[in-house]
Design a protein around this motif. Structure first.
Motif, mmCIF file in Angstrom:
data_model
loop_
_atom_site.group_PDB
_atom_site.id
_atom_site.type_symbol
_atom_site.label_atom_id
_atom_site.label_comp_id
_atom_site.label_asym_id
_atom_site.label_seq_id
_atom_site.Cartn_x
_atom_site.Cartn_y
_atom_site.Cartn_z
ATOM 1 N N ILE A 64 0.839 -1.199 0.000
ATOM 2 C CA ILE A 64 0.000 0.000 0.000
ATOM 3 C C ILE A 64 0.876 1.252 0.000
ATOM 4 C CG2 ILE A 64 -1.650 1.341 1.373
ATOM 5 C CD1 ILE A 64 -2.877 -1.345 2.236
ATOM 6 N N GLN A 65 1.946 1.236 0.747
ATOM 7 C CA GLN A 65 2.854 2.381 0.765
ATOM 8 C C GLN A 65 3.537 2.551 -0.596
ATOM 9 O OE1 GLN A 65 3.310 4.697 3.289
ATOM 10 N NE2 GLN A 65 4.320 5.749 1.572
ATOM 11 N N ARG A 80 1.530 6.966 -6.613
ATOM 12 C CA ARG A 80 0.496 7.970 -6.878
ATOM 13 C C ARG A 80 1.056 9.375 -6.692
ATOM 14 N NH1 ARG A 80 -4.854 6.196 -3.700
ATOM 15 N NH2 ARG A 80 -5.822 7.734 -5.056
ATOM 16 N N ILE A 81 1.881 9.559 -5.675
ATOM 17 C CA ILE A 81 2.492 10.873 -5.452
ATOM 18 C C ILE A 81 3.387 11.246 -6.636
ATOM 19 C CG2 ILE A 81 4.148 12.125 -4.017
ATOM 20 C CD1 ILE A 81 3.044 10.545 -1.609
ATOM 21 N N ALA A 82 4.083 10.234 -7.181
ATOM 22 C CA ALA A 82 4.959 10.460 -8.335
ATOM 23 C C ALA A 82 4.177 10.506 -9.648
ATOM 24 C CB ALA A 82 6.015 9.365 -8.410
ATOM 25 N N LYS A 83 2.830 10.405 -9.555
ATOM 26 C CA LYS A 83 1.939 10.401 -10.710
ATOM 27 C C LYS A 83 2.219 9.237 -11.657
ATOM 28 C CE LYS A 83 0.868 15.336 -10.597
ATOM 29 N NZ LYS A 83 0.767 16.596 -11.353
ATOM 30 N N ASN A 84 2.733 8.144 -11.098
ATOM 31 C CA ASN A 84 2.924 6.919 -11.862
ATOM 32 C C ASN A 84 1.676 6.063 -11.671
ATOM 33 O OD1 ASN A 84 3.717 4.576 -13.116
ATOM 34 N ND2 ASN A 84 5.724 4.460 -12.124
ATOM 35 N N ASP A 142 -2.053 1.541 -10.197
ATOM 36 C CA ASP A 142 -3.189 0.694 -10.572
ATOM 37 C C ASP A 142 -2.786 -0.772 -10.615
ATOM 38 O OD1 ASP A 142 -4.819 2.894 -10.775
ATOM 39 O OD2 ASP A 142 -4.559 3.114 -12.936
ATOM 40 N N ARG A 143 -1.562 -1.036 -11.053
ATOM 41 C CA ARG A 143 -1.097 -2.412 -11.130
ATOM 42 C C ARG A 143 -0.996 -3.025 -9.729
ATOM 43 N NH1 ARG A 143 4.309 -2.465 -13.805
ATOM 44 N NH2 ARG A 143 3.067 -1.874 -15.628
ATOM 45 N N ILE A 144 -0.479 -2.250 -8.760
ATOM 46 C CA ILE A 144 -0.376 -2.760 -7.387
ATOM 47 C C ILE A 144 -1.759 -3.053 -6.828
ATOM 48 C CG2 ILE A 144 0.301 -2.147 -5.038
ATOM 49 C CD1 ILE A 144 2.587 -0.480 -6.303
ATOM 50 N N THR A 200 -5.912 4.929 3.058
ATOM 51 C CA THR A 200 -6.315 3.689 2.402
ATOM 52 C C THR A 200 -6.479 2.587 3.435
ATOM 53 O OG1 THR A 200 -5.151 4.277 0.369
ATOM 54 C CG2 THR A 200 -5.687 1.958 0.687
ATOM 55 N N ARG A 201 -7.682 2.009 3.478
ATOM 56 C CA ARG A 201 -7.932 0.851 4.327
ATOM 57 C C ARG A 201 -7.974 -0.388 3.444
ATOM 58 N NH1 ARG A 201 -11.679 4.489 5.712
ATOM 59 N NH2 ARG A 201 -13.377 3.271 4.799
ATOM 60 N N TRP A 202 -7.843 -1.552 4.089
ATOM 61 C CA TRP A 202 -7.866 -2.789 3.317
ATOM 62 C C TRP A 202 -8.527 -3.899 4.125
ATOM 63 C CZ3 TRP A 202 -5.341 -7.026 5.388
ATOM 64 C CH2 TRP A 202 -4.393 -6.764 6.381
ATOM 65 N N HIS A 203 -8.985 -4.935 3.390
ATOM 66 C CA HIS A 203 -9.497 -6.123 4.068
ATOM 67 C C HIS A 203 -9.300 -7.334 3.169
ATOM 68 C CE1 HIS A 203 -13.200 -6.675 1.641
ATOM 69 N NE2 HIS A 203 -13.153 -5.362 1.510
ATOM 70 N N ARG A 204 -9.237 -8.475 3.802
ATOM 71 C CA ARG A 204 -9.130 -9.734 3.055
ATOM 72 C C ARG A 204 -10.526 -10.186 2.646
ATOM 73 N NH1 ARG A 204 -3.906 -11.925 4.201
ATOM 74 N NH2 ARG A 204 -2.977 -10.921 6.031
ATOM 75 N N ASN A 205 -10.683 -10.596 1.381
ATOM 76 C CA ASN A 205 -12.001 -11.032 0.906
ATOM 77 C C ASN A 205 -12.364 -12.408 1.480
ATOM 78 O OD1 ASN A 205 -12.253 -8.738 -0.667
ATOM 79 N ND2 ASN A 205 -11.121 -9.671 -2.367
#
Length: 505
Positions: free
Chosen positions: A464-465, A471-475, A480-482, A500-505
């Motif tokens: 996530i980091q 995203r900060i580098a506008k890449n 999106d790939r990550i 950004t939060r996350w969870h396991r499906n």
């Protein structure tokens, strides 16, 4: 809701009525196979692919023929440069064409005739034109006598006297062979053989066909004398399609096509795409840079098919963002279906655990069942698209569904339940998947839970980091790939103002 289509020939929008009820005969002037396909080819192939898909969706049986021009000066020039043969060059780039189109999810045509496989039909058509007084031989060449066809110019609107000499696109005014013609506007049907070039036997001597006669012969051989849709890029209106009409209708006395349809051209950063300007981009170069093929499809479909489109980094990023929104909606069932009770023994028993793949496209007016798309949404989609294949209008319906499903997914993650009933959510999801398939926009997800379980919380946070840094580098391609890689591992990311939060499906 009657489908209406803009007809280049009449210069107006007309109700769509086929020669044979319920059936569509459609021909698209395909590529000349001397190089890899570029963005212009991508747009044309995607547009006509979706036109065909939509016609099938509303109940037509479609026979879709797309040709390959595999004998041409450009192919011969490349063969000489590479010390190869015309056939070898053509075969290589036909293979590359199918590879590129598969990546863009373009369905294969019903048939792909090649000019070199249609020589009997070509020479027969030229012979008939000669017998009817529309063609004349000249020192091994054969030319079409344009002034013998009174309706010449009806497609493009050009008057014969305004046409420049050599407008046939295959004649060099400085070439001595130009003097073989009786009139400057005449164009070649057959060209006498030159040394060290492929040639075929004919009543006029060994040679090869002109460009225009190839398509006339292939349409006639594969689809008959009158078809329903003749499609191609707007750059083909004159001279190619104008000359096709002159050749075919002079012989048959019948309209070559009921509807002539043309897609707009592609510019790159406001400039016409060309190798000399350095802005020539092939499909595979674009996709190999990490651009999602579905984002390319969406970019094409977000514009009215007859208008020019400008390919810019900003435009493709906008399409990528749009695709991410649609993809979240399309993956809703895979992520939440089991938890919402859609599986075997659950709300919609019979689907099977983790088996939420949508059913085949349903009929237009399905009986209401738990597995049916929502008829009122289907109707809104058709109402938009029936206006001259207004795919941008149809996309509005898809985005509304996707955003609703994304919202419900976020609510479910945070509250453990949804505001909309599971049954209604299933119908919305099935409707979205059905309509997205009509546009060729498809997303698949195979959750490997073992992969998810093997990723530690620290590893996920590190990913996530890494995404945040990108995203900060506008890449945005990397970010999106990550996100997609984590999604494939069963990890869903939820972006908000707090982070950004996350969870396991």
């Amino acid at each position: 809701m009657t489908l209406t289509v803009y007809n280049t020939l009449s210069r107006r929008q007309e109700p769509f009525e086929t020669v044979e009820p319920g059936k569509v005969k459609m021909y698209y002037c395909g590529v000349t196979v001397y190089d890899y396909c570029h963005l212009g080819h991508a747009r044309a192939c995607i547009v006509w692919d979706v036109v065909r898909r939509y016609l099938q969706f509303i109940g037509y049986e479609v026979r879709y023929v797309q040709n390959f021009t595999d004998v041409d000066d450009k192919i011969l020039n490349r063969a000489r440069q590479e010390h190869s043969t015309m056939e070898t060059i053509a075969d290589r780039f036909i293979k590359a064409y199918f590879e590129d189109m598969a990546r863009l999810n373009v369905k294969e045509a019903s048939e792909y005739p090649r000019a070199t496989h249609t020589m009997n039909g070509i020479t027969r058509l030229i012979h008939e034109l000669e017998n009817k007084g529309y063609a004349y031989p000249s020192n091994g060449d054969v030319y079409y006598a344009v002034r013998q066809f009174p309706e010449y110019g009806k497609l493009s609107g050009r008057k014969l006297e305004d046409s420049q000499a050599g407008a046939g696109g295959r004649v060099d005014l400085e070439d001595p062979e130009y003097q073989k013609k009786k009139d400057p506007s005449d164009f070649a049907l057959w060209k006498a053989a030159k040394p060290d070039e492929p040639a075929w036997e004919s009543p006029w001597g060994k040679g090869r066909p002109g460009w225009h006669i190839e398509c006339s012969a292939m349409v006639r051989d594969r689809l008959g004398e009158t078809i329903d849709i003749h499609a191609g890029g707007s750059d083909l209106v004159f001279p190619h399609h104008e000359n096709e009409i002159a050749q075919s209708e002079a012989v048959t006395g019948k309209p070559l096509s009921r509807y002539w349809m043309h897609n707009g051209m592609v510019k790159v950063d406001g400039e016409k795409m060309s190798k000399s300007l350095g802005n020539f981009t092939t499909i595979r170069d674009l996709l190999d840079r990490g651009v999602d093929p579905m984002a390319v499809r969406l970019f094409v479909l977000m514009a009215q098919y007859r208008t020019p489109i400008d390919f810019t980094d900003e435009a493709i990023q906008g399409a990528t963002n749009g695709w991410n929104t649609l993809k979240e909606g399309l993956l809703f069932g895979y992520q939440y279906g089991e938890k919402l009770g859609w599986g075997q023994g659950g709300l919609l028993g019979g689907l099977g655990d983790n088996s939420f793949s949508p059913s085949p496209l349903p009929p237009l007016s399905p009986l209401p069942t738990p597995h049916s798309p929502l008829p009122e949404i289907i109707e809104r989609f058709q109402e938009a698209v029936n206006n001259d294949f207004n795919f941008p209008g149809g996309l509005i319906v898809l985005f509304e569904l996707a955003k609703e499903l994304r919202r419900e997914g976020n609510i479910f993650v945070h509250e453990g339940k949804t505001e909309i009933s599971p049954l209604e959510l299933f119908k919305q999801w099935q409707t979205l998947v059905t309509l997205a398939r009509v546009l060729g926009l498809e997303a698949e997800m195979k959750v490997e839970r073992s992969v998810s379980d093997n990723l530690s919380d620290a590893e996920i946070e590190a990913k996530i980091q890494e995404r945040q840094d990108a995203r900060i580098a506008k890449n945005f391609v990397l970010s999106d790939r990550i996100r997609d890689e984590l999604l494939q591992c069963g990890i869903t990311l939820i972006d908000s103002r707090e982070g950004t939060r996350w969870h396991r499906n």
